[in-house]
Design a protein around this motif. Structure first.
Motif, short mmCIF file in Angstrom:
data_model
loop_
_atom_site.label_atom_id
_atom_site.label_comp_id
_atom_site.label_asym_id
_atom_site.label_seq_id
_atom_site.Cartn_x
_atom_site.Cartn_y
_atom_site.Cartn_z
N ARG A 184 -1.89 12.00 -2.11
CA ARG A 184 -2.08 12.31 -0.60
C ARG A 184 -2.21 10.93 -0.15
NH1 ARG A 184 -7.31 13.65 -3.94
NH2 ARG A 184 -8.07 11.05 -2.84
N ALA A 185 -2.31 9.74 0.17
CA ALA A 185 -2.05 8.21 0.57
C ALA A 185 0.00 8.75 1.13
CB ALA A 185 -1.99 7.61 -0.06
N TRP A 186 0.62 8.81 -0.20
CA TRP A 186 2.07 9.41 0.59
C TRP A 186 2.67 10.22 0.78
CZ3 TRP A 186 0.65 5.54 -2.35
CH2 TRP A 186 1.36 3.28 -2.24
N MET A 187 1.82 11.12 1.14
CA MET A 187 2.09 12.41 1.54
C MET A 187 1.94 12.88 3.16
SD MET A 187 4.53 14.09 0.62
CE MET A 187 4.28 15.90 1.74
N ARG A 188 0.17 11.30 3.55
CA ARG A 188 -0.65 11.76 4.44
C ARG A 188 -0.17 12.12 6.10
NH1 ARG A 188 -6.01 11.93 5.26
NH2 ARG A 188 -6.26 12.29 2.73
N ARG A 189 0.94 10.96 6.14
CA ARG A 189 1.44 10.90 7.54
C ARG A 189 0.87 11.54 8.84
NH1 ARG A 189 5.97 6.92 4.35
NH2 ARG A 189 5.64 7.14 2.73
N GLY A 190 0.53 11.49 9.47
CA GLY A 190 0.19 12.28 9.95
C GLY A 190 -0.59 13.76 9.91
N ASP B 184 -6.62 16.17 8.24
CA ASP B 184 -7.12 15.34 6.71
C ASP B 184 -7.26 16.75 5.48
OD1 ASP B 184 -7.10 12.90 7.09
OD2 ASP B 184 -9.53 13.48 7.51
#
Length: 570
Positions: free
Chosen positions: A20-26, A29
């Motif tokens: 999730r963290a590396w794909m979150r980028r804006g 949620d």
């Protein structure tokens, strides 16, 4: 339902955190919980000029995916530009399919929109989709607009062959030929003739993988972007309904594709691509099915190279659905499309708007013009000929073979004024099959000897184990199987042997006694020209590629592996 992507994103452990963290980028949620992740497999590339506009198409797909509640994820995939890639784009079709399949399986995606246009891109994408079996839908990039030269329309590809022969015949100057170059490619999009790109887009719709009515929409037409937006919405629906290619791509779908291929006067290349796609899906399809189903279907589309008009005219005249309405009784009425509805459901309101471009069943362009499958001692496993693009007087012919052991040998000798050749000769080119070249290039429509062009000859019987461009024309016997490099009889032909062609009888025969053939060995010059790469993809390809009569896929790629998630990477 639980989404496939949840296997990456759901939970509170370290691995889910990383995904999730590396794909979150804006992204919001809620992007990672319950929203289908839709890959946009995009073959856009500046080196694939016919697909260069697909980034704009992808943007419209993206909007549609978002609107329907999904998360769009652009995935650049291998792109093959027919006009530039050497030795031939066909060498990498299987690699592009394998790479796309593996990337779809390896990533957290629930469905995919496939963006293709140029010849090998739609086939490779459909092969991948068949093997990974995630919900998938195609958006074809569309043909270019019609260019003109000296007041007449130009068919890209077809008029290259025609004009270049006129230069060699001395009836067109080199200066005029060069001037036509800038007029031929008028806009974005793929070839505007019924070449392989147009054929595969339309055949993909007949298969059921394109929203009905979309294929053939010109690339610059704003309605293509509208259709792309609508397809993005549909991709989300496909995931929610769990509608996968295996659910609607049946033997009946391929039956409809063959009927469509014949009715539009489509490219012979579609045969090898449809065989490969069927092989990925486990659908039983053989070369004989193309003759059994398609050879007696009338050609209804008056389009270059078999006719006069171009794809912009075809779209204006009613497009594929108008053609299929005319041959509705020949279709499989149970075959479904990606929408979940049968293909025939879309034919009720599909009139012909221009009867010159799209003929009625009662007044076809060619009464029986589908691709014919030939067999005989020269092609034990089959060969193809496209009667609609051939000269009627050559469909039954006997002539003396003039043999070329490689494409280099051909180029070196074809214009030699001392070449022992006449209008009745049969030009034979070998070493151009999947293994021999490698990759089965589009060289079967050999240029005619200059001295015969100067005499007014414009067609001859030609025989080759390679392919020809879908934009090409002429009496060309191609896809000869087995090829010379795989031990086929083509390797044993000698200059002076007589070859008999009988298209109505479905026969291609080398008039040499069986005992004499058994004593012959392959020509040393031909063997010397067969591909023997030392490493890399070419080595893998030569060692594992199958013959044209089964689709020229790699033996270990036939079939599917599904979309199952493998081991965690962290």
């Amino acid at each position: 339902m639980t989404l496939r992507s949840a296997q990456w994103y759901a939970g509170q452990d370290r691995n889910a955190y990383i995904h999730r963290a590396w794909m979150r980028r804006g992204v919001p949620d809620d992007a990672f919980s319950g929203r289908p992740q839709i890959a946009i497999a995009n073959t856009a590339s500046d080196l694939t000029p016919c697909n260069a506009h697909l980034d704009e198409v992808a943007a419209s797909v993206r909007d549609g995916v978002y609107e329907a509640g999904g998360i769009p994820l652009e995935l650049p995939v291998v792109s093959l530009g027919e006009t530039n890639v050497r030795p031939t784009a066909m060498l990498w079709r299987n690699m592009a399919a394998m790479a796309t399949e593996e990337m779809l399986r390896a990533n957290p995606v629930d469905g995919v929109v496939l963006l293709g246009g140029c010849d090998k891109t739609i086939p490779s994408l459909l092969m991948a989709a068949g093997s990974v079996d995630l919900p998938a839908v195609v958006v074809p990039g569309g043909p270019m607009l019609t260019g003109t030269f000296r007041g007449r329309p130009l068919g890209c590809g077809t008029d290259v062959w025609r004009l270049s022969e006129e230069v060699r015949a001395g009836t067109l100057s080199q200066e005029q030929f060069t001037r036509s170059e800038s007029a031929m490619i008028r806009s974005r999009g793929h070839c505007n003739t019924m070449g392989t790109a147009s054929t595969m887009a339309l055949v993909a719709e007949a298969l059921g993988t394109v929203v009905p009515g979309v294929a053939g929409t010109p690339a610059p037409d704003s309605r293509l972007l509208q259709a792309a937006h609508r397809t993005g919405r549909l991709a989300v629906d496909l995931v929610n309904a769990d509608r996968r290619p295996s659910a609607f791509l049946t033997r009946g779908s391929f039956h409809n594709a063959i009927v469509a291929l014949a009715a539009i006067g489509g490219s012979t290349n579609a045969v090898v691509h449809l065989l490969a796609i069927a092989g990925r899906l486990g659908v039983e399809l053989t070369l004989d099915d193309f003759d059994r189903v398609g050879s007696r279907v009338p050609v209804l589309v008056d389009l270059q190279p078999a006719g006069r008009f171009l794809m912009e005219d075809f779209h204006r005249a009613g497009g594929l659905l108008a053609v299929l309405r005319e041959v509705r009784d020949l279709l499989d009425h149970d075959a479904l499309t990606v929408t979940g509805e049968p293909l025939v459901h879309y034919l009720d309101e599909a009139p012909i708007w221009d009867g010159e471009v799209i003929r009625t069943r009662a007044e076809p362009l060619v009464a029986e013009g589908g691709i014919a499958v030939l067999r005989g001692n020269l092609a034990p496993d089959g060969a193809l000929v496209k009667p609609a693009a051939a000269s009627p007087h050559l469909l039954r012919h006997r002539g003396r073979a003039v043999v070329f052991d490689s494409i280099e040998d051909f180029h070196a000798r074809i214009d030699d004024p001392d070449l022992d050749v006449d209008a009745d000769s049969v030009l034979v080119l070998r070493g151009c099959g999947p293994k021999g070249y490698p990759g089965m290039p589009e060289v079967a429509n050999m240029p005619l000897p200059k001295k015969l062009l100067e005499q007014g000859v414009r067609d001859m019987v030609r025989v080759c184990d390679g392919r020809m461009s879908g934009t090409a024309y002429g009496t060309v016997v191609l896809h000869v199987a087995p090829e010379a490099a795989a031990g086929g009889p083509l390797a044993l032909v000698r200059t002076g042997d007589f070859i008999e062609l009988d298209v109505a009888g479905r026969r291609i025969h080398l008039d040499v006694p069986d005992g004499e053939l058994a004593r012959r060995t392959p020509a040393k010059a031909a063997v010397a020209g067969f591909a023997d790469p030392a490493r890399g993809w070419e080595r893998l390809y030569v060692d594992h590629v199958l013959q044209a009569d089964t689709g020229a896929d790699l033996d270990f790629l036939v079939g599917s592996s599904g979309s199952a998630v493998t081991r965690e990477s962290h």
